[in-house]
Design a protein around this motif. Structure first.
Motif, PDB file in Angstrom:
ATOM      1  N   ILE A 115      50.447 -34.055  -6.487  1.00 24.77           N
ATOM      2  CA  ILE A 115      49.729 -34.960  -5.592  1.00 24.77           C
ATOM      3  C   ILE A 115      48.657 -34.223  -4.789  1.00 24.77           C
ATOM      4  CG2 ILE A 115      49.956 -36.503  -3.610  1.00 24.77           C
ATOM      5  CD1 ILE A 115      52.859 -36.994  -4.514  1.00 24.77           C
ATOM      6  N   PHE A 116      49.049 -33.109  -4.169  1.00 23.23           N
ATOM      7  CA  PHE A 116      48.172 -32.521  -3.160  1.00 23.23           C
ATOM      8  C   PHE A 116      47.322 -31.355  -3.668  1.00 23.23           C
ATOM      9  CE2 PHE A 116      51.643 -34.494  -0.754  1.00 23.23           C
ATOM     10  CZ  PHE A 116      50.903 -35.337   0.049  1.00 23.23           C
ATOM     11  N   MET A 130      40.230 -31.611 -11.129  1.00 20.24           N
ATOM     12  CA  MET A 130      39.212 -32.653 -11.276  1.00 20.24           C
ATOM     13  C   MET A 130      38.093 -32.497 -10.241  1.00 20.24           C
ATOM     14  SD  MET A 130      38.781 -34.921 -13.349  1.00 20.24           S
ATOM     15  CE  MET A 130      37.607 -36.244 -13.429  1.00 20.24           C
ATOM     16  N   ILE A 131      38.446 -32.208  -9.005  1.00 23.12           N
ATOM     17  CA  ILE A 131      37.440 -32.094  -7.946  1.00 23.12           C
ATOM     18  C   ILE A 131      36.558 -30.877  -8.198  1.00 23.12           C
ATOM     19  CG2 ILE A 131      37.114 -31.743  -5.464  1.00 23.12           C
ATOM     20  CD1 ILE A 131      38.149 -34.512  -6.219  1.00 23.12           C
ATOM     21  N   ARG A 134      34.182 -31.789 -10.965  1.00 22.57           N
ATOM     22  CA  ARG A 134      33.153 -32.704 -10.497  1.00 22.57           C
ATOM     23  C   ARG A 134      32.168 -31.984  -9.578  1.00 22.57           C
ATOM     24  NH1 ARG A 134      31.923 -38.373 -10.463  1.00 22.57           N
ATOM     25  NH2 ARG A 134      33.614 -38.557 -11.930  1.00 22.57           N
ATOM     26  N   SER A 135      32.705 -31.109  -8.724  1.00 18.85           N
ATOM     27  CA  SER A 135      31.802 -30.425  -7.801  1.00 18.85           C
ATOM     28  C   SER A 135      30.876 -29.484  -8.562  1.00 18.85           C
ATOM     29  CB  SER A 135      32.593 -29.648  -6.751  1.00 18.85           C
ATOM     30  OG  SER A 135      33.229 -28.539  -7.346  1.00 18.85           O
ATOM     31  N   LEU A 138      28.186 -31.591  -9.909  1.00 19.29           N
ATOM     32  CA  LEU A 138      27.297 -32.020  -8.819  1.00 19.29           C
ATOM     33  C   LEU A 138      26.528 -30.846  -8.227  1.00 19.29           C
ATOM     34  CD1 LEU A 138      29.700 -34.385  -6.826  1.00 19.29           C
ATOM     35  CD2 LEU A 138      27.658 -35.097  -8.051  1.00 19.29           C
ATOM     36  N   GLN A 140      27.673 -28.645  -6.211  1.00 21.25           N
ATOM     37  CA  GLN A 140      28.023 -28.445  -4.803  1.00 21.25           C
ATOM     38  C   GLN A 140      29.371 -27.728  -4.780  1.00 21.25           C
ATOM     39  OE1 GLN A 140      27.933 -32.076  -2.612  1.00 21.25           O
ATOM     40  NE2 GLN A 140      26.089 -32.785  -3.603  1.00 21.25           N
ATOM     41  N   TRP A 142      32.361 -24.664  -4.809  1.00 21.18           N
ATOM     42  CA  TRP A 142      32.773 -23.574  -3.968  1.00 21.18           C
ATOM     43  C   TRP A 142      33.882 -22.812  -4.675  1.00 21.18           C
ATOM     44  CZ3 TRP A 142      33.976 -28.636  -3.343  1.00 21.18           C
ATOM     45  CH2 TRP A 142      35.329 -28.973  -3.305  1.00 21.18           C
ATOM     46  N   THR A 170      37.719 -21.592   2.376  1.00 26.48           N
ATOM     47  CA  THR A 170      37.224 -22.960   2.235  1.00 26.48           C
ATOM     48  C   THR A 170      38.347 -23.977   2.090  1.00 26.48           C
ATOM     49  OG1 THR A 170      36.969 -22.432  -0.082  1.00 26.48           O
ATOM     50  CG2 THR A 170      34.951 -22.496   1.245  1.00 26.48           C
ATOM     51  N   MET A 171      39.578 -23.516   1.978  1.00 28.92           N
ATOM     52  CA  MET A 171      40.673 -24.476   1.805  1.00 28.92           C
ATOM     53  C   MET A 171      41.110 -25.043   3.156  1.00 28.92           C
ATOM     54  SD  MET A 171      44.385 -24.090   0.032  1.00 28.92           S
ATOM     55  CE  MET A 171      45.776 -24.960   0.757  1.00 28.92           C
ATOM     56  N   PRO A 172      41.154 -26.388   3.250  1.00 27.05           N
ATOM     57  CA  PRO A 172      41.534 -27.009   4.524  1.00 27.05           C
ATOM     58  C   PRO A 172      43.043 -26.926   4.752  1.00 27.05           C
ATOM     59  CG  PRO A 172      41.209 -28.696   2.878  1.00 27.05           C
ATOM     60  CD  PRO A 172      40.858 -27.399   2.217  1.00 27.05           C
ATOM     61  N   PRO A 173      43.482 -27.073   6.005  1.00 29.85           N
ATOM     62  CA  PRO A 173      44.922 -27.111   6.275  1.00 29.85           C
ATOM     63  C   PRO A 173      45.549 -28.397   5.751  1.00 29.85           C
ATOM     64  CG  PRO A 173      43.687 -27.601   8.268  1.00 29.85           C
ATOM     65  CD  PRO A 173      42.690 -27.200   7.230  1.00 29.85           C
ATOM     66  N   TYR A 174      46.768 -28.309   5.234  1.00 25.38           N
ATOM     67  CA  TYR A 174      47.452 -29.498   4.726  1.00 25.38           C
ATOM     68  C   TYR A 174      48.685 -29.850   5.545  1.00 25.38           C
ATOM     69  CZ  TYR A 174      44.515 -30.298   0.722  1.00 25.38           C
ATOM     70  OH  TYR A 174      43.443 -30.637  -0.055  1.00 25.38           O
TER      71      TYR A 174
ATOM     72  N   ASP B  83      45.928 -38.992  -6.311  1.00 25.77           N
ATOM     73  CA  ASP B  83      47.114 -39.818  -6.120  1.00 25.77           C
ATOM     74  C   ASP B  83      47.009 -40.570  -4.792  1.00 25.77           C
ATOM     75  OD1 ASP B  83      50.208 -39.665  -7.367  1.00 25.77           O
ATOM     76  OD2 ASP B  83      50.036 -40.382  -5.299  1.00 25.77           O
ATOM     77  N   TYR B  86      48.062 -38.827  -1.659  1.00 25.83           N
ATOM     78  CA  TYR B  86      47.235 -37.784  -1.057  1.00 25.83           C
ATOM     79  C   TYR B  86      46.670 -38.303   0.247  1.00 25.83           C
ATOM     80  CZ  TYR B  86      43.621 -34.158  -0.694  1.00 25.83           C
ATOM     81  OH  TYR B  86      42.836 -33.116  -0.271  1.00 25.83           O
ATOM     82  N   GLN B 103      40.273 -36.030   8.925  1.00 24.01           N
ATOM     83  CA  GLN B 103      40.500 -34.715   8.355  1.00 24.01           C
ATOM     84  C   GLN B 103      40.671 -34.787   6.832  1.00 24.01           C
ATOM     85  OE1 GLN B 103      40.874 -31.275   9.472  1.00 24.01           O
ATOM     86  NE2 GLN B 103      40.928 -31.092   7.242  1.00 24.01           N
ATOM     87  N   ASN B 107      38.589 -32.736   3.949  1.00 26.31           N
ATOM     88  CA  ASN B 107      39.118 -31.752   3.008  1.00 26.31           C
ATOM     89  C   ASN B 107      38.105 -31.506   1.907  1.00 26.31           C
ATOM     90  OD1 ASN B 107      41.474 -31.651   4.384  1.00 26.31           O
ATOM     91  ND2 ASN B 107      42.721 -32.721   2.864  1.00 26.31           N
ATOM     92  N   LYS B 111      32.385 -30.108   1.975  1.00 18.29           N
ATOM     93  CA  LYS B 111      31.744 -29.326   0.917  1.00 18.29           C
ATOM     94  C   LYS B 111      30.960 -30.216  -0.033  1.00 18.29           C
ATOM     95  CE  LYS B 111      36.007 -26.811   1.079  1.00 18.29           C
ATOM     96  NZ  LYS B 111      36.967 -27.740   1.442  1.00 18.29           N
ATOM     97  N   ILE B 112      31.562 -31.383  -0.389  1.00 18.39           N
ATOM     98  CA  ILE B 112      30.890 -32.293  -1.318  1.00 18.39           C
ATOM     99  C   ILE B 112      30.148 -33.358  -0.525  1.00 18.39           C
ATOM    100  CG2 ILE B 112      31.262 -33.989  -3.135  1.00 18.39           C
ATOM    101  CD1 ILE B 112      33.737 -32.460  -3.941  1.00 18.39           C
TER     102      ILE B 112
END
Lengths: 245, 281
Positions: A115-116, A130-131, A134-135, A138, A140, A142, A170-174, B83, B86, B103, B107, B111-112
């Protein structure tokens, strides 16, 4: 009967077609107007639902945060190992005692990782989610860490936990999205992934070993059905992705 | 009857004097019948119109408010395959499904598309700490108790109540959310149920209701992958199954979970689904 009666009957019948058509139209189209309350009785009560706005408060939120400087019962989170992945002065190298490492935990971790984490890190952790893809298209993009590099494999479990909690580079907190116990489960799955991608060929079950050795290099055999996930790490230069990106 | 005053025309006729037009010409006889018929018909017409026009399917479905940010589910949840959980992180734990905080958007969106005008409200909210003001789409009356986790963790998929959100550019209300609609499912939930445990998948495979897929190169066991595939956030699941198969799958699951007993009779837990205090507490 006079003519006008027939005309009237036909006209009335024609007019009577209009309401059903309007109803059909309203039924099958979308509207910017909220639903109609036939009996509004107590439908909208003078209380707030979750996440509603309340103009009474400066921040406009009906859901309140704990007052500054207070700690709710059971939310002291004083256990450094469990909540922060630290033992005295270093990253914890073992799982905290609240977490039992077993197949269930790894399973849960796989589920939550899906999921995350997969959007960026990809299903097997190579940073090709996937992101990320896609980035790249695009332009853009990182840097996303390949979890199967030596660097990531050397991270103590506590450090991996901390990265999920507080983010890194560059990774955000989860921490707001993943509860503590699930973060530990994900750590367990990341370890399992790393193991699966770096296992010695000699440690694999004999049938997989045989298949692996018999197999052609990837380029010659694009429709490869062999276990690509178990590509032995000793056969690829360190720090590169499979497929040679 | 003799002292009844004679109509002029009758008198005229009998005496052979010039014929006068009757006040009610003969065709009015037909008109009376016609009016009667029309009255009966228009009664039925109005009733049918009211039933269709005032039904919750008519007045509640299709609400699609304009949101401050043109956030697109068909892109994020559909194309990019993120998902639902998320963003709607609380669905499995709580009664309500949290709308994600700023937030969560940041995430990715720090950046995008970090300068996209479409995302300006999100960036403003991130800088100021004020919430983005999303408009609520699905809104039950205040006296109804609804619980997401009770449904989602028992294998009722989002699609049963929200439709194919992963194909919606803007979310709209797809189902009436009326009491009748809730009860329709609570009386016969079978066709909406999915397996949520390995043991349930195994039971379904054993009965030939689910087909085990061929072994995959990842080495993950077949029942595990069937379970992954049936996750409630995979809105397209089960479309290749026939209605009667979905029904049979549901019946097996109801039995597995103790909602029907060995003889196929509903248990107390099944009955409470339709008792008033389940939803009005």
């Amino acid at each position: 009967m006079p003519r006008w009666i027939y005309t009237a009957i036909i006209l009335v019948n024609l007019v009577m077609i209009i309401p059903p058509v309007l109803i059909y139209k309203a039924r099958s189209t979308k509207s910017r107007q909220p639903r109609i309350h036939l009996f509004p009785d107590m439908d909208n009560q003078k209380r707030f639902k979750e996440q509603q706005a309340n103009p009474l408060f400066a921040d406009g939120r009906a859901m309140r945060l704990p007052a500054a400087g207070t700690v709710a019962r059971g939310e002291l989170f004083s256990d450094d190992h469990y909540y922060r992945g630290r033992t005295s002065d270093a990253w914890a190298t073992a799982f905290p005692q609240q977490v039992t490492v077993n197949a269930d935990l790894v399973d849960r971790g796989r589920d939550r990782y899906g999921i995350f984490c997969t959007p960026c890190h990809g299903i097997s952790g190579h940073g090709d989610g996937m992101i990320k893809l896609r980035s790249e298209s695009l332009e853009q993009t990182w840097e996303i860490l390949d979890l199967n590099t030596q660097k990531a494999r050397d991270y103590p479990v506590g450090h991996i936990f901390n990265i999920m909690t507080n983010g890194i580079n560059t990774m955000p907190p989860y921490r707001s999205q993943i509860p503590v116990e699930d973060r530990w489960a994900i750590v367990a799955w990341v370890r399992a992934l790393q193991y699966s991608q770096a296992v010695e060929v000699s440690q694999l079950p004999p049938d997989v070993q045989g298949a692996l050795r018999a197999r052609k290099p990837r380029d010659e055999n694009p429709k490869d059905v062999m276990p690509t996930d178990v590509k032995p790490i000793d056969q690829q230069p360190k720090g590169t992705k499979p497929g040679g990106k | 009857m003799t002292d009844e005053p004679k109509l002029e025309s009758d008198a005229g006729n009998s005496e052979g004097i010039g014929v006068r037009e009757p006040i009610f010409p003969p065709w009015t006889d037909h008109l009376v019948k016609l009016l009667g018929l029309g009255g009966a018909f228009s009664g039925a017409y109005v009733a049918i119109l009211a039933i269709f026009g005032l039904s919750p399917y008519m007045i509640a479905i299709g609400y699609m408010p304009k949101q401050v940010v043109s956030y697109d589910h068909s892109l994020h949840a559909g194309e990019l395959g993120i998902d639902c959980r998320y963003c709607h992180t609380t669905v499995e734990y709580a009664a309500f499904a949290a709308i994600p905080p700023t937030q969560t958007c940041m995430n990715c969106h720090d950046k995008i598309f970090k300068t996209s005008p479409k995302l300006a409200p999100v960036r403003e909210s991130y800088a100021s700490g004020e919430a983005v003001e999303w408009t609520k789409v699905h809104d039950l009356p205040g006296y109804v108790y609804f619980n997401h986790s009770a449904h989602v963790t028992r294998g009722v998929s989002c699609v049963s109540c929200h439709g194919r959100v992963d194909r919606m550019e803007e979310v709209f209300q797809q189902e009436p959310l009326s009491m009748g609609w809730c009860l329709d499912c609570h009386r016969a939930p079978a066709k909406n149920l999915r397996p949520v445990r390995i043991s349930e998948v195994d039971a379904l495979v054993a009965q030939g209701l689910l087909e085990a897929p061929p072994p995959s190169k990842s080495g993950i066991p077949a029942n595990r992958r069937l379970l992954d595939d049936a996750r409630v956030t995979n809105l397209g699941w089960g479309q290749d199954l026939s209605k009667s198969d979905r029904e049979k799958i549901g019946q097996v699951l109801l039995a597995e979970r103790g909602l029907v007993d060995g003889g196929g009779n509903p248990t107390v837990r099944f009955d409470t689904l339709t008792s008033c205090s389940t939803c009005h507490r």
